[in-house]
Structures are given as structure tokens and as C-alpha cells.
Motif scaffolding. Structure first.
Motif, PDB file in Angstrom:
ATOM      1  N   VAL A 101       0.836  -1.210   0.000  1.00 57.45           N
ATOM      2  CA  VAL A 101       0.000   0.000   0.000  1.00 57.45           C
ATOM      3  C   VAL A 101       0.867   1.254   0.000  1.00 57.45           C
ATOM      4  CG1 VAL A 101      -1.642   1.352   1.374  1.00 57.45           C
ATOM      5  CG2 VAL A 101      -1.995  -1.112   1.065  1.00 57.45           C
ATOM      6  N   LEU A 102       1.959   1.254   0.785  1.00 59.38           N
ATOM      7  CA  LEU A 102       2.856   2.412   0.802  1.00 59.38           C
ATOM      8  C   LEU A 102       3.429   2.679  -0.579  1.00 59.38           C
ATOM      9  CD1 LEU A 102       4.470   4.601   2.294  1.00 59.38           C
ATOM     10  CD2 LEU A 102       6.198   2.848   2.813  1.00 59.38           C
ATOM     11  N   SER A 103       3.867   1.626  -1.258  1.00 60.78           N
ATOM     12  CA  SER A 103       4.426   1.822  -2.596  1.00 60.78           C
ATOM     13  C   SER A 103       3.368   2.339  -3.561  1.00 60.78           C
ATOM     14  CB  SER A 103       5.027   0.506  -3.111  1.00 60.78           C
ATOM     15  OG  SER A 103       4.033  -0.499  -3.225  1.00 60.78           O
ATOM     16  N   MET A 104       2.132   1.875  -3.435  1.00 65.20           N
ATOM     17  CA  MET A 104       1.063   2.342  -4.321  1.00 65.20           C
ATOM     18  C   MET A 104       0.690   3.788  -4.019  1.00 65.20           C
ATOM     19  SD  MET A 104      -1.291  -1.126  -4.339  1.00 65.20           S
ATOM     20  CE  MET A 104      -2.571  -0.428  -5.381  1.00 65.20           C
ATOM     21  N   VAL A 105       0.641   4.150  -2.740  1.00 62.84           N
ATOM     22  CA  VAL A 105       0.335   5.531  -2.360  1.00 62.84           C
ATOM     23  C   VAL A 105       1.382   6.489  -2.909  1.00 62.84           C
ATOM     24  CG1 VAL A 105       0.218   7.111  -0.393  1.00 62.84           C
ATOM     25  CG2 VAL A 105      -1.020   4.944  -0.317  1.00 62.84           C
ATOM     26  N   LEU A 106       2.622   6.051  -2.927  1.00 64.82           N
ATOM     27  CA  LEU A 106       3.709   6.879  -3.434  1.00 64.82           C
ATOM     28  C   LEU A 106       3.795   6.856  -4.959  1.00 64.82           C
ATOM     29  CD1 LEU A 106       6.523   6.019  -0.849  1.00 64.82           C
ATOM     30  CD2 LEU A 106       5.118   8.090  -0.962  1.00 64.82           C
TER      31      LEU A 106
END
Length: 403
Positions: free
Chosen positions: A229-234
Motif C-alpha cells: 500500500v505504501l508503494s502504491m500511495v507513493l
């Protein structure tokens, strides 16, 4: 709902049929199970029989399967083993592959975006696919197995970096900054995990290892979900987060009792290769656009062309990471293992197709070449190091020659 129910049941049937099909041919030829998963998906998918349809739910499960495949790859890499010469030479080989791949991309599709997509696809190595094959053959810890792990680690992590830089929708400078921030955050988390003793954490893992609490597996899903999720948010590729999650978990559990770690590895394999990963490969076969591939002789001819390019562009530079004083057979095996690619090819061509950067024909040809590489190259590579199909646990000293 009825269509979804039928598709789910048939996908489960295919997941069971694939290892049985592989087993039936084992005495004649050892074919990786993923090949049967993809081919069976194509057979029952819209391209041929049309019995199974891809749905939003099955696509989501397939995405989880792809993420789990990269988690396993990150988790199984032993960085203490591949550090130094193997990883540095593998990195140099990958940079050569990237430059050569983009050059080939410009020759085939002059548009810069299409050239980068083709280049990233051609410089990838399917570590998540190769690791189970090496492990099943008893080669994971051999000199050539260590070299292939280094090549595969760079061949999966490098393309993920390239995808995040070039296809994030941001300017290159901004994308680089965001990527650097993600790397620093995950690097800090990995460092802190490596320094802590995790006594209470390991105790909780041990207490719940054989209970319904399953604290270890729940923690794995938390780490995987958080970093994806962090990678997708970024705006980065989700597979970068999945790969980093595997590395982080390996560090966090490193000081746990060895017996507990073996049990957890078995559970990870059960979730990954018993459930999620087969769905990804079957779904890849279902979504394969066979019609676009056979629409013209020129498009169909791209499949063997891309297969050869994988050997030349990705396979040959992989020789830089070959063990010192390797025999000719081991070097040939390195070329074949290094040129085995599929998950990154599927991911990057999907990005290109969805954004209209490459045609469905080029996408299908690249995926088709990737499927053939998984079918042919590991099999041929294993025959180089086990020429008479000798027992998989044969002593690995045969891979090195010279004084």
C-alpha cells in the motif's frame, strides 16, 4: 455471480491439474508447473475453449499472487551469500542488459515509452519462478545456484526500480525523489529490524505457531500489505513493496529458532504456491490475447525474436556473475537461467497496454516469449548441470572446473 462461481471452481481444478500433469511427464521431461498453469489457463480461457472468464475478483487474487511471488523472492534471498562478487557482477550485467534492451526497443518500436517497456521486459529475470525450481533440484545453495540468485535478485529489483521511475506519472526528478524516500524508509525499517533481538516477538511466534492465532502469518500479511500500500500511495509499482516486504520479514525472523523458521517457511510456501501464485499464472493464461498474437505473421514472428533477444540481452550479460573457473556447461546454464523471465514481463506489458504505449500484439509476443523462456530455459539449464537427469542432490562440485 454464476460466472464468477464457475470461474473460481475451474481455476481451482486447473491448479490441481497442473502438478498432476507435471508429474505425469516427469519421467520423460521435467517441466515447471507454472508452464502447465499458464497453458491450461489459455486452453480454458477466452482465447480457446472460453470456459473460464477473467473477473475483477480473480484479477485481484492474481495481483495478490504476483505480490506473494515477489515477497517469496525477497524472503528467500540470502544477502550474506550473494554479497560481494556475485551481486556486484550481477548488477553490472543487468545494467548492460538494460541499455541493450532499450536499444532493441528503439529498433522495434521507435516511440521512447514503448522502447523503455520493451527494454525493461527484456532485462528481467524471473527469480520468484527460478527459486522453487532451483530448490526442488537441490541447487539453491550450490555455486551456480548462488550466482543465479544474485542475477535474479538484480533482474527483479532493477526492473522494479525502472518501472517506478519511468511509469509513475511523475517527472523523472520527482519520481527519483519519491523512490529514494521509499528506499530510505524501507532501508531504515530493515536496519532497525536487523539490530533488534525481537525476543518477545519470537516468543509470540513460537507460542502461536501451531494454534489458530498464527501470529507469524498474520504479521507477514501485515508487513506485505503495509509496504504494498505504501508503494502504491507513493505512485511506485506495488511489486517493489512486495519485494521489500520479503526482505524485511527475513531480517525480522532471522534470530528465531531454526525449527520455527522452517515451519514458517512451509506455511509461506503453502499460502504462496498452494493458493495465490497458481492463480496468478492461471490468470495470465486466461488473459493471454492469442488472437492478437496470431493476427499477423509479423506479430507471431516476434515471439521467437523476443526469445532470442532474452538470451542475448539478458542471458549473455548474466555470465559476468558465473562462479570462478566455471565449466562450459555451468556457463551455458547461467545464460539460460538468466534469460528466464515472465512476471516482470507480464507486469510491464500490462502497464504499456493499459496506457496505450504498446500494441496488444507486442504485449502478447513478449508474454509469449516469457512463457516459452519459463518452459524451455530452466529445463535446458538443468540438463546442462545434470546431463543424464541424475539425482537432484548430486554434489555441486561438478559445476566448477579448472585447477
Amino acid at each position: 455471480m454464476q460466472g464468477l462461481s464457475v470461474s473460481l471452481v475451474l481455476i481451482a481444478v486447473l491448479a490441481v491439474a497442473a502438478p498432476l500433469a507435471a508429474r505425469s511427464l516427469e519421467r520423460v521431461v521435467k517441466v515447471p508447473i507454472v508452464v502447465f498453469e499458464i497453458v491450461l489457463g489459455m486452453l480454458l480461457g477466452p482465447s480457446l475453449l472460453g470456459w473460464v472468464q477473467s473477473t475483477q475478483f480473480t484479477d485481484t487474487l492474481a495481483d495478490f499472487g504476483l505480490a506473494m511471488l515477489f515477497f517469496v523472492a525477497g524472503n528467500e534471498i540470502d544477502f550474506t551469500t550473494i554479497r560481494g562478487r556475485p551481486i556486484s557482477r550481477a548488477s553490472a550485467g543487468w545494467l548492460i542488459s538494460l541499455v541493450a534492451g532499450i536499444g532493441a526497443g528503439f529498433a522495434l518500436a521507435p516511440a521512447p515509452e514503448a522502447a523503455v517497456i520493451i527494454g525493461v521486459a527484456l532485462c528481467s529475470t524471473a527469480l520468484g519462478t527460478l527459486l522453487p525450481i532451483l530448490r526442488d533440484a537441490g541447487e539453491a545453495k550450490s555455486p551456480i545456484g548462488i550466482a543465479v540468485t544474485a542475477v535474479g535478485a538484480v533482474g527483479e529489483f532493477g526492473p522494479l526500480i525502472a518501472i517506478s521511475l519511468f511509469f509513475s506519472g511523475r517527472q523523472l526528478g520527482t519520481a527519483s525523489g519519491v523512490l529514494l524516500g521509499f528506499v530510505l524508509l524501507t532501508g531504515l525499517a530493515i536496519y532497525l529490524a536487523s539490530q533488534a533481538r525481537h525476543t518477545m516477538f519470537h516468543a509470540q511466534v513460537t507460542r502461536t505457531l501451531h494454534t489458530s492465532a498464527q501470529f507469524a502469518m498474520r504479521t507477514i500479511m501485515l508487513i506485505l500489505s503495509a509496504l504494498v500500500v505504501l508503494s502504491m500511495v507513493l505512485g511506485l509499482d506495488m511489486l517493489l513493496g512486495a519485494f521489500a516486504a520479503g526482505v524485511l520479514w527475513k531480517v525480522a525472523i532471522a534470530r528465531a529458532p531454526e525449527e520455527d523458521r522452517k515451519v514458517i517457511e512451509t506455511k509461506i510456501d503453502a499460502v504462496a504456491f498452494g493458493f495465490l501464485v497458481p492463480i496468478f499464472f492461471i490468470d495470465t493464461g486466461i488473459d493471454f490475447e492469442l488472437g492478437a498474437l496470431v493476427a499477423s505473421p509479423a506479430t507471431l514472428a516476434m515471439v521467437p525474436l523476443f526469445l532470442v533477444l532474452l538470451l542475448v540481452i539478458r542471458g549473455l550479460p548474466s555470465l559476468l556473475a558465473a562462479p570462478p573457473r566455471s565449466a562450459s556447461a555451468a556457463k551455458r546454464a547461467m545464460v539460460l537461467f538468466g534469460a528466464t523471465g515472465l512476471p516482470i514481463i507480464v507486469a510491464v506489458t500490462a502497464i504499456g497496454r493499459d496506457h496505450g504505449l504498446i500494441t496488444s500484439g507486442i504485449s502478447s509476443a513478449l508474454v509469449g516469449a516469457g512463457m516459452l523462456s519459463v518452459l524451455l530455459f530452466p529445463l535446458l539449464a538443468l540438463r546442462q548441470i545434470h546431463p543424464a537427469q541424475i539425482h537432484p542432490n548430486t554434489n555441486s562440485s561438478q559445476y566448477e572446473a579448472g585447477p
